[in-house]
Design a protein around this motif. Structure first.
Motif, short mmCIF file in Angstrom:
data_model
loop_
_atom_site.label_atom_id
_atom_site.label_comp_id
_atom_site.label_asym_id
_atom_site.label_seq_id
_atom_site.Cartn_x
_atom_site.Cartn_y
_atom_site.Cartn_z
N PHE A 210 -11.84 58.09 37.04
CA PHE A 210 -10.87 58.98 37.68
C PHE A 210 -11.28 60.45 37.52
O PHE A 210 -11.33 61.21 38.48
CB PHE A 210 -9.48 58.74 37.07
CG PHE A 210 -8.41 59.62 37.64
CD1 PHE A 210 -8.03 59.51 38.98
CD2 PHE A 210 -7.77 60.59 36.85
CE1 PHE A 210 -7.05 60.34 39.51
CE2 PHE A 210 -6.80 61.42 37.38
CZ PHE A 210 -6.43 61.30 38.71
N VAL A 211 -11.63 60.84 36.28
CA VAL A 211 -11.98 62.25 36.02
C VAL A 211 -13.25 62.63 36.79
O VAL A 211 -13.34 63.74 37.35
CB VAL A 211 -12.13 62.51 34.50
CG1 VAL A 211 -12.62 63.93 34.24
CG2 VAL A 211 -10.80 62.29 33.78
N VAL B 94 -13.41 62.02 28.61
CA VAL B 94 -13.10 63.01 29.65
C VAL B 94 -14.18 64.10 29.62
O VAL B 94 -14.67 64.54 30.68
CB VAL B 94 -11.69 63.60 29.42
CG1 VAL B 94 -11.43 64.77 30.35
CG2 VAL B 94 -10.63 62.52 29.61
N GLY B 95 -14.59 64.50 28.43
CA GLY B 95 -15.64 65.51 28.29
C GLY B 95 -16.93 65.05 28.95
O GLY B 95 -17.60 65.83 29.63
N LYS B 96 -17.27 63.79 28.76
CA LYS B 96 -18.51 63.25 29.34
C LYS B 96 -18.44 63.28 30.88
O LYS B 96 -19.39 63.72 31.55
CB LYS B 96 -18.68 61.81 28.84
CG LYS B 96 -19.89 61.08 29.34
CD LYS B 96 -20.08 59.76 28.56
CE LYS B 96 -21.17 58.93 29.18
NZ LYS B 96 -20.63 57.89 30.07
N ALA B 97 -17.29 62.87 31.41
CA ALA B 97 -17.15 62.84 32.88
C ALA B 97 -17.26 64.26 33.46
O ALA B 97 -17.92 64.47 34.49
CB ALA B 97 -15.81 62.21 33.26
N ILE B 98 -16.63 65.23 32.78
CA ILE B 98 -16.69 66.62 33.27
C ILE B 98 -18.13 67.14 33.14
O ILE B 98 -18.67 67.75 34.08
CB ILE B 98 -15.70 67.52 32.48
CG1 ILE B 98 -14.27 67.09 32.76
CG2 ILE B 98 -15.91 68.99 32.83
CD1 ILE B 98 -13.21 67.77 31.90
N PHE B 99 -18.76 66.86 32.02
CA PHE B 99 -20.13 67.33 31.77
C PHE B 99 -21.07 66.80 32.84
O PHE B 99 -21.87 67.55 33.43
CB PHE B 99 -20.58 66.87 30.37
CG PHE B 99 -21.88 67.48 29.94
CD1 PHE B 99 -21.89 68.69 29.24
CD2 PHE B 99 -23.10 66.88 30.23
CE1 PHE B 99 -23.09 69.27 28.84
CE2 PHE B 99 -24.30 67.45 29.84
CZ PHE B 99 -24.29 68.65 29.14
N GLU B 100 -20.95 65.51 33.14
CA GLU B 100 -21.87 64.91 34.13
C GLU B 100 -21.64 65.50 35.52
O GLU B 100 -22.57 65.74 36.27
CB GLU B 100 -21.73 63.38 34.13
CG GLU B 100 -22.46 62.82 32.91
CD GLU B 100 -22.27 61.34 32.66
OE1 GLU B 100 -21.60 60.69 33.50
OE2 GLU B 100 -22.79 60.87 31.64
#
Ligand SMILES: C[S@@+](CC[C@H](N)C(=O)[O-])C[C@H]1O[C@@H](n2cnc3c(N)ncnc32)[C@H](O)[C@@H]1O
Length: 365
Positions: free
Chosen positions: A105-106, A142-148
């Motif tokens: 989702f993120v 969530v951090g990983k999804a935003i980072f990618e």
């Protein structure tokens, strides 16, 4: 633009009225919803346009989050919404499945609209309810999804200690929410004026909710168990015109209250007195409003002393209170007995979340 606003549980309606009043002053059209998706301690403010005309007639772009962060007395956080979603059945799911859904989702959200790739970011997560994942798992995912996602545009930087942008991810029951936390790591209820930290101090947001419930209109006002002075100081900061008194038994707390009032710039507005609230009539002949958080058994360590203390206090109060009293405590039975046996009437009762407990608030006359 949609803002998720946080406050204490049980005062969403009072915070909602404050937000409506603040937004009405701007002439923008808006809608405020209490407990969006049934989530307690939350409000959702939807604002249609964020342009306004200033006093000199110039068109300006409004930073709504700054406006609310600077002016609200009841909110804890102001979060700009990126997206919200209901994840049915997430509570019973295996951690990999639940985290996989959140990550997918993120990853689909246009987070690059809210943060420049050159700006450092961190994710703070909040979780409440029954889940098989922790808030640490959520923050990492969530951090990983935003980072990618940001990696496709440049070299994103994570800074967990001093981020330029804070993403806030919340999972309450089945409701997931992602936003930009414009308040920062220190909640608004932690007031900058607090230089003396009383062990049982009241959150400033709740102090303001109690003041709203008392509806003081310029008459004399007392907090008979004032501790570090939270309630009188917050009232004075609202530019209250009437007399404000803080009574406290112990010199150490009273000195702390004076230091806090000095730091808030309102020491000259409050009359601090050292004394025993069960003898309130020795200090004031009559008072219009009394608002206090009473000593709780748990906090003062001598639970057995509470019923007698409350009985003595409300008896003394019945000789001086002229208009309305608002009191908050965990000790439901002791306060209700003391209120009723001393001839007061309960006008209103509600539960308010404070320090992990639900505490009882009463409006009496
Ligand atoms: C729950 S604390 C109030 C905290 C305060 N609202 C604040 O934010 O700092 C209750 C206070 O009542 C004081 N106290 C206890 N017995 C008292 C009495 N008989 N008269 C006046 N104050 C009393 C305690 O010393 C304590 O500071």
């Amino acid at each position: 633009m949609r803002l998720l606003l946080t406050t204490s549980r049980g005062i969403e309606d009072i915070a909602g009225r404050e937000v409506e009043k603040l937004l009405s002053g701007l002439g923008v059209s808006f809608r405020v919803e209490e407990k969006p998706l049934g989530v307690e301690g939350r409000l959702l403010a939807e604002v249609e346009k964020t342009d306004y005309t200033d006093k000199k007639g110039r068109k300006r772009k409004l930073s709504l989050s700054t406006y609310l962060n600077e002016r609200s007395r009841l909110l804890h956080r102001v979060i700009v919404e990126i997206a919200g979603e209901r994840f049915e059945g997430i509570g019973g799911e295996e951690p990999e499945v639940a985290l996989g859904r959140i990550e997918e989702f993120v990853a689909s959200l246009p987070v690059e609209r809210y943060v420049k790739v050159s700006e450092s970011f961190a994710v703070r997560a909040f979780r409440k309810g029954k889940h098989r994942i922790t808030s640490v798992d959520m923050a990492r995912t969530v951090g990983k999804a935003i980072f990618e996602r940001l990696s496709k545009l440049g070299s994103p930087q994570v800074n967990l200690d001093h981020p330029a942008v804070i993403f806030r991810a919340e999972l309450v029951g089945e409701s997931f929410f992602l936003g930009i936390d414009t308040t920062g790591d220190s909640s608004l209820h932690k007031r900058p004026w607090r230089v003396y930290d009383h062990p049982a101090h009241l959150k400033a947001s709740i102090a303001n909710a109690l003041i709203e419930l008392a509806k003081p209109d310029g008459g004399s006002f007392i907090d008979p168990f004032c501790g570090s002075g939270t309630i009188p100081i917050e009232l004075a900061l609202r530019k209250y015109g009437g007399e404000i008194i803080g009574l406290e038994k112990y010199g150490k707390h009273l000195r702390g209250a004076r230091m806090n009032a000095l730091s808030a710039g309102v020491l000259d507005r409050i009359r601090f007195l050292q004394g025993d609230a069960t003898r309130i009539g020795d200090y004031v002949e009559g008072v219009d409003f009394a608002v206090s958080n009473l000593p709780y058994g748990l906090k003062i360590g001598r639970k057995g002393a509470i019923p007698g203390l409350y009985m003595g206090f409300f008896k003394a109060l019945s000789g001086v209170l002229e208009r309305r009293g608002v009191f908050i405590t965990t000790e439901k039975r002791a306060i209700e007995r003391a209120i009723e046996e001393n001839g007061f009437t309960i006008e209103h009762h509600r539960l308010i979340g404070h320090g992990g407990l639900m505490v009882h608030a009463y409006v009496i006359h």
